[in-house]
Design a protein around this motif. Sequence first.
Motif, PDB file in Angstrom:
ATOM      1  N   GLN A  47      -9.462  16.170   0.751  1.00  0.00           N
ATOM      2  CA  GLN A  47      -9.733  15.315  -1.182  1.00  0.00           C
ATOM      3  C   GLN A  47      -8.538  14.862  -1.173  1.00  0.00           C
ATOM      4  O   GLN A  47      -7.405  15.249  -1.025  1.00  0.00           O
ATOM      5  N   LEU A  48      -8.991  13.216  -1.504  1.00  0.00           N
ATOM      6  CA  LEU A  48      -7.860  12.627  -1.800  1.00  0.00           C
ATOM      7  C   LEU A  48      -7.326  13.322  -3.087  1.00  0.00           C
ATOM      8  O   LEU A  48      -5.597  13.639  -2.846  1.00  0.00           O
ATOM      9  N   PHE A  49      -7.474  13.782  -4.034  1.00  0.00           N
ATOM     10  CA  PHE A  49      -7.110  14.009  -5.200  1.00  0.00           C
ATOM     11  C   PHE A  49      -6.585  15.296  -4.871  1.00  0.00           C
ATOM     12  O   PHE A  49      -5.635  16.319  -6.254  1.00  0.00           O
ATOM     13  N   ASP A  50      -6.181  16.287  -3.848  1.00  0.00           N
ATOM     14  CA  ASP A  50      -5.842  16.855  -3.581  1.00  0.00           C
ATOM     15  C   ASP A  50      -4.222  17.228  -3.326  1.00  0.00           C
ATOM     16  O   ASP A  50      -4.501  17.902  -2.758  1.00  0.00           O
ATOM     17  N   LEU A  51      -3.839  16.142  -2.756  1.00  0.00           N
ATOM     18  CA  LEU A  51      -2.730  15.173  -2.061  1.00  0.00           C
ATOM     19  C   LEU A  51      -2.134  15.801  -2.890  1.00  0.00           C
ATOM     20  O   LEU A  51      -2.236  15.182  -4.339  1.00  0.00           O
ATOM     21  N   ASP A  52      -0.732  16.251  -2.982  1.00  0.00           N
ATOM     22  CA  ASP A  52       0.508  16.396  -3.303  1.00  0.00           C
ATOM     23  C   ASP A  52       1.006  14.884  -4.213  1.00  0.00           C
ATOM     24  O   ASP A  52       0.787  13.726  -3.250  1.00  0.00           O
ATOM     25  N   GLU A  54       3.710  13.153  -4.102  1.00  0.00           N
ATOM     26  CA  GLU A  54       4.612  12.048  -3.705  1.00  0.00           C
ATOM     27  C   GLU A  54       3.147  11.847  -2.373  1.00  0.00           C
ATOM     28  O   GLU A  54       3.448  10.490  -1.996  1.00  0.00           O
ATOM     29  N   THR A  55       2.997  12.387  -1.658  1.00  0.00           N
ATOM     30  CA  THR A  55       1.804  11.649  -0.525  1.00  0.00           C
ATOM     31  C   THR A  55       0.746  10.558  -1.861  1.00  0.00           C
ATOM     32  O   THR A  55       0.634   9.800  -0.948  1.00  0.00           O
ATOM     33  N   TYR A  56      -0.136  11.348  -2.399  1.00  0.00           N
ATOM     34  CA  TYR A  56      -0.636  10.767  -2.743  1.00  0.00           C
ATOM     35  C   TYR A  56      -0.156   9.466  -3.623  1.00  0.00           C
ATOM     36  O   TYR A  56      -0.876   8.645  -2.944  1.00  0.00           O
ATOM     37  N   VAL A  57       1.040   8.977  -4.008  1.00  0.00           N
ATOM     38  CA  VAL A  57       1.365   7.503  -3.914  1.00  0.00           C
ATOM     39  C   VAL A  57       2.096   7.014  -2.774  1.00  0.00           C
ATOM     40  O   VAL A  57       1.995   5.758  -3.064  1.00  0.00           O
ATOM     41  N   GLY A  58       2.705   7.794  -2.286  1.00  0.00           N
ATOM     42  CA  GLY A  58       3.369   7.275  -0.217  1.00  0.00           C
ATOM     43  C   GLY A  58       1.699   6.524  -0.270  1.00  0.00           C
ATOM     44  O   GLY A  58       1.929   5.354   0.560  1.00  0.00           O
ATOM     45  N   LEU A  59       0.950   6.914   0.363  1.00  0.00           N
ATOM     46  CA  LEU A  59      -0.490   6.881   0.040  1.00  0.00           C
ATOM     47  C   LEU A  59      -1.198   5.510  -0.119  1.00  0.00           C
ATOM     48  O   LEU A  59      -1.490   4.708   0.083  1.00  0.00           O
ATOM     49  N   MET A  60      -1.319   5.024  -1.071  1.00  0.00           N
ATOM     50  CA  MET A  60      -1.084   4.310  -1.950  1.00  0.00           C
ATOM     51  C   MET A  60      -0.638   3.038  -2.265  1.00  0.00           C
ATOM     52  O   MET A  60      -0.618   2.212  -2.104  1.00  0.00           O
ATOM     53  N   ARG A  64      -1.593  -0.716  -0.254  1.00  0.00           N
ATOM     54  CA  ARG A  64      -1.389  -2.070  -0.215  1.00  0.00           C
ATOM     55  C   ARG A  64      -0.614  -2.721   0.536  1.00  0.00           C
ATOM     56  O   ARG A  64      -1.243  -4.249   0.711  1.00  0.00           O
ATOM     57  N   VAL A  65       0.629  -2.232   1.462  1.00  0.00           N
ATOM     58  CA  VAL A  65       1.146  -2.566   1.847  1.00  0.00           C
ATOM     59  C   VAL A  65       0.150  -3.238   3.382  1.00  0.00           C
ATOM     60  O   VAL A  65       0.099  -4.697   3.635  1.00  0.00           O
ATOM     61  N   VAL A  66      -0.730  -2.403   4.233  1.00  0.00           N
ATOM     62  CA  VAL A  66      -1.543  -2.699   4.907  1.00  0.00           C
ATOM     63  C   VAL A  66      -2.850  -4.058   4.026  1.00  0.00           C
ATOM     64  O   VAL A  66      -2.920  -4.848   5.245  1.00  0.00           O
ATOM     65  N   ALA A  91      -8.311  13.138   3.587  1.00  0.00           N
ATOM     66  CA  ALA A  91      -8.271  11.991   2.188  1.00  0.00           C
ATOM     67  C   ALA A  91      -8.371  11.134   3.415  1.00  0.00           C
ATOM     68  O   ALA A  91      -6.828  10.894   4.479  1.00  0.00           O
ATOM     69  N   HIS A  92      -9.136  10.128   2.656  1.00  0.00           N
ATOM     70  CA  HIS A  92      -9.098   8.000   3.552  1.00  0.00           C
ATOM     71  C   HIS A  92      -9.275   7.378   2.368  1.00  0.00           C
ATOM     72  O   HIS A  92     -10.514   8.245   1.457  1.00  0.00           O
ATOM     73  N   ILE A  93      -8.595   6.610   2.444  1.00  0.00           N
ATOM     74  CA  ILE A  93      -9.435   5.424   1.831  1.00  0.00           C
ATOM     75  C   ILE A  93      -9.224   4.215   2.420  1.00  0.00           C
ATOM     76  O   ILE A  93      -9.055   3.822   3.172  1.00  0.00           O
TER      77      ILE A  93
END
Length: 130
Positions: A47-52, A54-60, A64-66, A91-93
């Motif tokens: 689940q997205l909100f179980d990411l640490d 650093e990974t959560y912010v990096g994914l966001m 945004r770049v993509v 976890a995915h967006i």
Amino acid sequence: MSLFSKIVDREIPAHIVAETTEFLAFLDIHPLTKGHLLVIPKKEVDQLFDLDDETYVGLMIFARVVAAGLRDAIPCERIGVTVIGLEVPHAHIHLIPIDTMDDMNFSRPKLKVSGEELEAIAEKIRSALS
């Protein structure tokens, strides 16, 4: 091992548009609209909100770049963003080119897009990102 981890490990093919050491973006093979992308951490976490943090912010930041490349490649009013996460325990967006609210209605039929067309769309997005 999730379906997305198998894509990360290249056990299953995907139309990848962007990749870093930690993240991957690829086309949804059952898209709501042409250009519908999935953005994932390579590390398998359900689940997205179980990411640490650093990974959560990096994914966001990666998403945004993509999304900027997607917006340049696929004409649309805006890029819709959603997290549902019921179909694949990784976890995915979802990044979805949209013109109306209904473009993000997951209960409507998905588009049927050939592998060749998916690859052409992926190449267009990759070009916009480079």
